[in-house]
Design a protein around this motif. Structure first.
Motif, short mmCIF file in Angstrom:
data_model
loop_
_atom_site.label_atom_id
_atom_site.label_comp_id
_atom_site.label_asym_id
_atom_site.label_seq_id
_atom_site.Cartn_x
_atom_site.Cartn_y
_atom_site.Cartn_z
N ARG A 109 0.27 -0.97 -0.05
CA ARG A 109 0.21 -0.39 0.29
C ARG A 109 1.08 1.22 0.34
NH1 ARG A 109 -2.51 -1.23 5.45
NH2 ARG A 109 -0.49 -1.93 5.83
N THR A 110 0.53 2.26 -0.89
CA THR A 110 2.11 2.59 -1.07
C THR A 110 1.17 4.32 -1.42
OG1 THR A 110 2.78 1.34 -2.38
CG2 THR A 110 3.85 3.86 -2.39
N LEU A 111 1.43 5.80 -0.82
CA LEU A 111 1.07 6.59 -1.09
C LEU A 111 2.45 7.86 -2.05
CD1 LEU A 111 -1.43 9.22 -0.84
CD2 LEU A 111 -0.46 8.76 1.90
N LEU A 112 1.67 8.46 -2.74
CA LEU A 112 3.13 9.45 -3.70
C LEU A 112 2.41 10.56 -3.24
CD1 LEU A 112 5.10 10.14 -5.21
CD2 LEU A 112 3.65 9.60 -6.77
N GLU A 127 -6.00 14.17 -12.53
CA GLU A 127 -5.97 15.40 -10.98
C GLU A 127 -5.44 14.70 -10.27
OE1 GLU A 127 -5.93 18.84 -10.77
OE2 GLU A 127 -5.57 18.27 -12.82
N ILE A 128 -4.41 15.34 -10.11
CA ILE A 128 -4.01 14.18 -7.88
C ILE A 128 -4.84 15.70 -7.05
CG2 ILE A 128 -2.36 13.86 -6.46
CD1 ILE A 128 -2.72 12.29 -8.67
N GLY A 129 -4.62 16.49 -6.80
CA GLY A 129 -5.19 17.16 -5.97
C GLY A 129 -4.81 17.66 -4.71
N ILE A 172 -6.07 13.72 -0.99
CA ILE A 172 -5.75 11.25 -1.81
C ILE A 172 -6.77 10.78 -2.25
CG2 ILE A 172 -4.96 9.16 -1.06
CD1 ILE A 172 -4.05 10.63 1.89
N VAL A 173 -6.28 10.80 -3.38
CA VAL A 173 -7.11 10.10 -4.61
C VAL A 173 -5.92 8.48 -4.67
CG1 VAL A 173 -7.81 12.41 -5.64
CG2 VAL A 173 -5.87 10.84 -7.11
N LYS A 174 -7.05 7.68 -5.52
CA LYS A 174 -6.46 6.02 -5.99
C LYS A 174 -5.55 6.55 -7.71
CE LYS A 174 -7.84 1.58 -6.21
NZ LYS A 174 -9.03 0.47 -6.65
N LEU A 202 -2.10 2.10 -5.02
CA LEU A 202 -1.68 3.47 -5.19
C LEU A 202 -2.49 4.75 -4.75
CD1 LEU A 202 1.24 5.04 -5.45
CD2 LEU A 202 0.67 4.59 -8.10
N ASP A 203 -2.22 5.43 -3.96
CA ASP A 203 -2.53 6.76 -4.20
C ASP A 203 -1.88 8.04 -3.90
OD1 ASP A 203 -4.85 5.40 -3.37
OD2 ASP A 203 -4.91 5.69 -0.99
N GLY A 204 -2.29 8.74 -4.02
CA GLY A 204 -1.69 10.15 -4.41
C GLY A 204 -2.19 11.14 -3.75
N LEU A 205 -0.87 12.33 -3.31
CA LEU A 205 -1.48 13.37 -3.10
C LEU A 205 -0.29 14.78 -3.49
CD1 LEU A 205 -3.25 14.91 -0.85
CD2 LEU A 205 -1.71 14.28 0.74
N GLU A 206 -1.43 16.31 -4.09
CA GLU A 206 -0.34 16.86 -3.83
C GLU A 206 -0.57 18.12 -3.12
OE1 GLU A 206 0.38 17.28 -8.76
OE2 GLU A 206 -1.45 18.21 -7.89
N ILE A 207 0.68 18.47 -2.46
CA ILE A 207 0.28 19.83 -1.20
C ILE A 207 0.46 20.82 -2.25
CG2 ILE A 207 1.19 20.10 0.85
CD1 ILE A 207 2.25 17.22 1.43
N ASP A 208 -0.91 21.97 -1.68
CA ASP A 208 -0.11 23.30 -1.91
C ASP A 208 -0.01 23.83 -1.19
OD1 ASP A 208 -0.87 25.64 -3.60
OD2 ASP A 208 -2.92 25.17 -3.99
N PRO A 209 1.56 24.96 -1.60
CA PRO A 209 1.57 25.06 -0.43
C PRO A 209 1.30 26.76 0.25
CG PRO A 209 3.26 25.03 -2.00
CD PRO A 209 2.01 24.66 -2.24
#
Length: 303
Positions: free
Chosen positions: A32-35, A51-53, A56-58, A63-70
């Motif tokens: 189980r991986t989170l990028l 689109e990630i955003g 957290i999205v699959k 594999l899930d992904g997340l983009e942090i918006d500073p």
């Protein structure tokens, strides 16, 4: 196997590609991986074609992904400070400080603190939900500050809490209100505890791995050497380097013809998408970057 992996390196060496590929590899092995992308440029959406955003999205199985918006995290960070102030300060003082907080919103230090808070939340809240958490970070300097903040912030917060505790004790002696809790001290001690938890995770070499991506070129090598030396001062080991874009052993005409064809397509796209702009075209060199090559390239930058 490490639970948390940070990918760092000089801008343009291929951190996003390598961190994404590594994430897919772990996911395909059933982990189980989170990028997570902490780079404001957010290229993992481009690499994956989706689109990630900020949530957290699959991406695919395991594999899930997340983009942090500073920017967004900085706003939340400042608003959290405003909310805390309202509970411990008078309205008059709050109004005076609000203008200073507005100015702090655009401060690089605020963005880094907010980003570190978000990274801390992800690590502490998602630690048990994933087998692997991979962070695709912005260029080297940004990565180094994130990795060294737990040490600095825990000590700083501890110092603030100690000073506040002395003030509280003196006030209690004057007012004789022994059981009254101090909201400022509670916030400081809560923050110190949180930074301590992150520091404990970071200092456990079984939990965290740092992987620097570099190309076989002078500037990325020099930057990587400096980064490893700095992290060593904070007892953060770097045991893996990803050397990206190594040329094949056999570089024949077919290889260069394919590269040239692809380059031609992208050049046409650049001229089409940025029509009306001035273009400065610099050739690929057959040598590494040095003072003499920079001097030679300077002739392409006329008025």
């Amino acid at each position: 196997m490490a639970k948390i992996i940070f990918y760092g390196g000089k801008g343009g060496v291929g951190k996003t590609t390598c961190s994404t590929a590594n994430s897919i590899n772990y996911a395909e092995r059933g982990l189980r991986t989170l990028l997570v992308s902490t780079d404001p440029a957010h290229s993992i959406s481009d690499v994956l074609g989706m689109e990630i955003g900020r949530s957290i999205v699959k991406i695919r199985d395991n594999l899930d992904g997340l983009e942090i918006d500073p920017e967004y995290e900085a706003e939340l960070y400042i608003e959290k400070i405003r909310a805390n102030m309202k509970t411990i300060l008078s309205n008059v003082i709050v109004e005076e400080i609000n203008s200073q907080l507005d100015a702090a919103m655009v401060s690089p230090g605020t963005h880094e603190s907010a980003l570190f808070d978000k990274i801390s939340d992800i690590i502490l809240d998602k630690f048990d939900d994933y087998d692997i958490i991979i962070f695709d970070t912005a260029p080297t300097g940004h990565t180094l500050r994130i990795l060294t903040l737990p040490d600095l912030l825990e000590g700083w917060m501890g110092s603030l809490a100690k000073r506040r505790k002395s003030i509280v004790e003196m006030n209690k002696m004057v007012t004789r209100k022994r059981d009254e809790k101090d909201p400022v001290l509670e916030i400081l001690e809560r923050r110190q505890k949180r930074f301590g938890e992150i520091k404990k995770i970071f200092n456990n070499t079984e939990n965290v791995r740092i992987r620097f991506v570099l190309n076989a070129e002078k500037l990325p090598i020099e930057e990587t050497k400096k980064a490893i030396k700095m992290l060593k001062q904070f007892n953060i080991p770097v045991d893996t380097l990803v050397i990206n874009r190594i040329m094949p052993d056999e570089v024949g005409a077919e290889f260069w013809e394919k590269k040239k064809k692809q380059e031609k397509e992208y050049l046409e796209e650049i001229e089409r998408e940025f029509k009306g702009k001035e273009f400065i075209k610099i050739p690929m060199l057959d040598t590494d970057m040095s003072k003499s090559t920079v001097d030679m390239l300077s002739r392409y930058f006329g008025d």
